[in-house]
Design a protein around this motif. Sequence first.
Motif, PDB file in Angstrom:
ATOM      1  N   GLU A   3       0.830  -1.206   0.000  1.00  0.00           N
ATOM      2  CA  GLU A   3       0.000   0.000   0.000  1.00  0.00           C
ATOM      3  C   GLU A   3       0.867   1.259   0.000  1.00  0.00           C
ATOM      4  O   GLU A   3       0.581   2.222  -0.714  1.00  0.00           O
ATOM      5  N   ASP A   4       1.941   1.241   0.776  1.00  0.00           N
ATOM      6  CA  ASP A   4       2.841   2.402   0.818  1.00  0.00           C
ATOM      7  C   ASP A   4       3.480   2.662  -0.539  1.00  0.00           C
ATOM      8  O   ASP A   4       3.625   3.806  -0.964  1.00  0.00           O
ATOM      9  N   GLU A   5       3.871   1.594  -1.240  1.00  0.00           N
ATOM     10  CA  GLU A   5       4.470   1.756  -2.573  1.00  0.00           C
ATOM     11  C   GLU A   5       3.460   2.298  -3.574  1.00  0.00           C
ATOM     12  O   GLU A   5       3.791   3.136  -4.413  1.00  0.00           O
ATOM     13  N   ILE A   6       2.223   1.840  -3.473  1.00  0.00           N
ATOM     14  CA  ILE A   6       1.167   2.320  -4.377  1.00  0.00           C
ATOM     15  C   ILE A   6       0.897   3.796  -4.106  1.00  0.00           C
ATOM     16  O   ILE A   6       0.835   4.610  -5.036  1.00  0.00           O
ATOM     17  N   LEU A   7       0.726   4.149  -2.837  1.00  0.00           N
ATOM     18  CA  LEU A   7       0.499   5.558  -2.488  1.00  0.00           C
ATOM     19  C   LEU A   7       1.687   6.422  -2.907  1.00  0.00           C
ATOM     20  O   LEU A   7       1.506   7.569  -3.329  1.00  0.00           O
ATOM     21  N   ALA A   8       2.894   5.884  -2.829  1.00  0.00           N
ATOM     22  CA  ALA A   8       4.077   6.627  -3.271  1.00  0.00           C
ATOM     23  C   ALA A   8       3.999   6.934  -4.762  1.00  0.00           C
ATOM     24  O   ALA A   8       4.414   8.014  -5.201  1.00  0.00           O
ATOM     25  N   GLU A   9       3.466   6.012  -5.545  1.00  0.00           N
ATOM     26  CA  GLU A   9       3.279   6.261  -6.989  1.00  0.00           C
ATOM     27  C   GLU A   9       2.315   7.425  -7.198  1.00  0.00           C
ATOM     28  O   GLU A   9       2.551   8.298  -8.032  1.00  0.00           O
ATOM     29  N   PHE A  10       1.223   7.450  -6.434  1.00  0.00           N
ATOM     30  CA  PHE A  10       0.252   8.539  -6.549  1.00  0.00           C
ATOM     31  C   PHE A  10       0.863   9.861  -6.101  1.00  0.00           C
ATOM     32  O   PHE A  10       0.678  10.890  -6.750  1.00  0.00           O
ATOM     33  N   ARG A  11       1.601   9.833  -5.004  1.00  0.00           N
ATOM     34  CA  ARG A  11       2.235  11.070  -4.511  1.00  0.00           C
ATOM     35  C   ARG A  11       3.264  11.592  -5.506  1.00  0.00           C
ATOM     36  O   ARG A  11       3.353  12.798  -5.753  1.00  0.00           O
ATOM     37  N   ALA A  12       4.053  10.698  -6.097  1.00  0.00           N
ATOM     38  CA  ALA A  12       5.084  11.107  -7.059  1.00  0.00           C
ATOM     39  C   ALA A  12       4.458  11.769  -8.291  1.00  0.00           C
ATOM     40  O   ALA A  12       5.083  12.614  -8.929  1.00  0.00           O
ATOM     41  N   ALA A  13       3.228  11.418  -8.599  1.00  0.00           N
ATOM     42  CA  ALA A  13       2.533  11.985  -9.755  1.00  0.00           C
ATOM     43  C   ALA A  13       1.659  13.186  -9.366  1.00  0.00           C
ATOM     44  O   ALA A  13       0.906  13.692 -10.198  1.00  0.00           O
ATOM     45  N   ASP A  14       1.756  13.640  -8.105  1.00  0.00           N
ATOM     46  CA  ASP A  14       0.863  14.696  -7.595  1.00  0.00           C
ATOM     47  C   ASP A  14      -0.595  14.327  -7.826  1.00  0.00           C
ATOM     48  O   ASP A  14      -1.415  15.171  -8.189  1.00  0.00           O
ATOM     49  N   ALA A  15      -0.913  13.059  -7.617  1.00  0.00           N
ATOM     50  CA  ALA A  15      -2.254  12.554  -7.880  1.00  0.00           C
ATOM     51  C   ALA A  15      -3.056  12.294  -6.612  1.00  0.00           C
ATOM     52  O   ALA A  15      -4.217  11.924  -6.687  1.00  0.00           O
ATOM     53  N   LEU A  16      -2.450  12.478  -5.454  1.00  0.00           N
ATOM     54  CA  LEU A  16      -3.159  12.335  -4.184  1.00  0.00           C
ATOM     55  C   LEU A  16      -3.444  13.743  -3.681  1.00  0.00           C
ATOM     56  O   LEU A  16      -2.543  14.458  -3.247  1.00  0.00           O
ATOM     57  N   LEU A  17      -4.688  14.156  -3.812  1.00  0.00           N
ATOM     58  CA  LEU A  17      -5.082  15.520  -3.478  1.00  0.00           C
ATOM     59  C   LEU A  17      -5.806  15.547  -2.140  1.00  0.00           C
ATOM     60  O   LEU A  17      -6.539  14.613  -1.805  1.00  0.00           O
ATOM     61  N   GLU A  18      -5.634  16.632  -1.399  1.00  0.00           N
ATOM     62  CA  GLU A  18      -6.338  16.817  -0.137  1.00  0.00           C
ATOM     63  C   GLU A  18      -7.025  18.167  -0.152  1.00  0.00           C
ATOM     64  O   GLU A  18      -6.476  19.141  -0.668  1.00  0.00           O
ATOM     65  N   GLY A  19      -8.242  18.215   0.360  1.00  0.00           N
ATOM     66  CA  GLY A  19      -9.059  19.429   0.352  1.00  0.00           C
ATOM     67  C   GLY A  19     -10.523  19.056   0.473  1.00  0.00           C
ATOM     68  O   GLY A  19     -10.898  18.233   1.299  1.00  0.00           O
ATOM     69  N   HIS A  20     -11.366  19.643  -0.378  1.00  0.00           N
ATOM     70  CA  HIS A  20     -12.804  19.351  -0.408  1.00  0.00           C
ATOM     71  C   HIS A  20     -13.170  19.063  -1.856  1.00  0.00           C
ATOM     72  O   HIS A  20     -13.083  19.942  -2.706  1.00  0.00           O
ATOM     73  N   PHE A  21     -13.567  17.819  -2.132  1.00  0.00           N
ATOM     74  CA  PHE A  21     -13.819  17.382  -3.497  1.00  0.00           C
ATOM     75  C   PHE A  21     -15.215  16.819  -3.653  1.00  0.00           C
ATOM     76  O   PHE A  21     -15.724  16.140  -2.761  1.00  0.00           O
ATOM     77  N   ILE A  22     -15.812  17.096  -4.798  1.00  0.00           N
ATOM     78  CA  ILE A  22     -17.076  16.477  -5.178  1.00  0.00           C
ATOM     79  C   ILE A  22     -16.726  15.351  -6.140  1.00  0.00           C
ATOM     80  O   ILE A  22     -16.130  15.579  -7.201  1.00  0.00           O
ATOM     81  N   LEU A  23     -17.072  14.130  -5.753  1.00  0.00           N
ATOM     82  CA  LEU A  23     -16.769  12.954  -6.554  1.00  0.00           C
ATOM     83  C   LEU A  23     -17.785  12.816  -7.686  1.00  0.00           C
ATOM     84  O   LEU A  23     -18.852  13.445  -7.655  1.00  0.00           O
ATOM     85  N   SER A  24     -17.491  11.971  -8.676  1.00  0.00           N
ATOM     86  CA  SER A  24     -18.424  11.797  -9.794  1.00  0.00           C
ATOM     87  C   SER A  24     -19.757  11.225  -9.318  1.00  0.00           C
ATOM     88  O   SER A  24     -20.783  11.414  -9.962  1.00  0.00           O
ATOM     89  N   SER A  25     -19.765  10.575  -8.171  1.00  0.00           N
ATOM     90  CA  SER A  25     -21.000  10.037  -7.592  1.00  0.00           C
ATOM     91  C   SER A  25     -21.870  11.145  -6.991  1.00  0.00           C
ATOM     92  O   SER A  25     -23.021  10.903  -6.637  1.00  0.00           O
ATOM     93  N   GLY A  26     -21.296  12.352  -6.827  1.00  0.00           N
ATOM     94  CA  GLY A  26     -22.008  13.442  -6.170  1.00  0.00           C
ATOM     95  C   GLY A  26     -21.674  13.553  -4.691  1.00  0.00           C
ATOM     96  O   GLY A  26     -22.004  14.540  -4.046  1.00  0.00           O
ATOM     97  N   LEU A  27     -21.016  12.541  -4.149  1.00  0.00           N
ATOM     98  CA  LEU A  27     -20.604  12.581  -2.751  1.00  0.00           C
ATOM     99  C   LEU A  27     -19.390  13.492  -2.595  1.00  0.00           C
ATOM    100  O   LEU A  27     -18.685  13.780  -3.555  1.00  0.00           O
ATOM    101  N   HIS A  28     -19.152  13.939  -1.363  1.00  0.00           N
ATOM    102  CA  HIS A  28     -18.035  14.845  -1.058  1.00  0.00           C
ATOM    103  C   HIS A  28     -16.975  14.083  -0.278  1.00  0.00           C
ATOM    104  O   HIS A  28     -17.283  13.160   0.478  1.00  0.00           O
ATOM    105  N   SER A  29     -15.702  14.497  -0.425  1.00  0.00           N
ATOM    106  CA  SER A  29     -14.605  13.814   0.242  1.00  0.00           C
ATOM    107  C   SER A  29     -13.471  14.791   0.536  1.00  0.00           C
ATOM    108  O   SER A  29     -13.318  15.806  -0.143  1.00  0.00           O
ATOM    109  N   SER A  30     -12.657  14.437   1.515  1.00  0.00           N
ATOM    110  CA  SER A  30     -11.493  15.259   1.867  1.00  0.00           C
ATOM    111  C   SER A  30     -10.239  14.824   1.103  1.00  0.00           C
ATOM    112  O   SER A  30      -9.223  15.514   1.154  1.00  0.00           O
ATOM    113  N   ARG A  31     -10.294  13.684   0.428  1.00  0.00           N
ATOM    114  CA  ARG A  31      -9.142  13.206  -0.359  1.00  0.00           C
ATOM    115  C   ARG A  31      -9.632  12.766  -1.728  1.00  0.00           C
ATOM    116  O   ARG A  31     -10.743  12.261  -1.868  1.00  0.00           O
TER     117      ARG A  31
END
Length: 193
Positions: A3-31
């Motif tokens: 899991e750490d290696e996978i998350l590292a791939e996302f972090r290296a690509a600036d693909a792990l975002l934190e904030g307030h997001f509206i997902l395609s489902s319409g739900l809201h998330s902090s990541r």
Amino acid sequence: MSEDEILAEFRAADALLEGHFILSSGLHSSRYLQCARVLMDPARGARLASALSRLIPLEIRSRIEAVVSPAMGGIIAGHELARALGLEAMFVERPSGTFELRRGFRLAPGQKVLLVEDVVTTGLSSREAIKAIAEAGGEVIAAASLVDRSNGTADLGVPFFPLLRLDVPPYEADALPPELAAIPAEKPGSRKA
């Protein structure tokens, strides 16, 4: 991959975002995991797809005859996983709101299909894609995704193999925690409506 290696791939690509997001489902998330960014690098995409292919049990993997993904987000993930499995990749799209197989893609009656998504949140898109594949003659025998952010609750009706489970609670718009409600919402996905 761990899991750490996978998350590292996302972090290296600036693909792990934190904030307030509206997902395609319409739900809201902090990541938010922006799979399009992590798949920009073909070598990274190949590494992730190869790791995902190894999660699918041999008894299922040996029966798969084609890989089908929903457009837009699943196309690259599906293509890379098809490459790792040595299979053809196709996609369903929504030209008029409902998924369908187009562009000359064909499935033989009963052809065994692996459905591949980038991210599964509620499973609704996946279930709609599975229905379209069945209507085109295929039989989805399993599903896979780079990320399962359903907290393990998505029921796709077939065995489901995610590379990463991201257990971040999603919220309805009218039930946001105060710290999330205080941040302006962004909608980084492909569906703006």
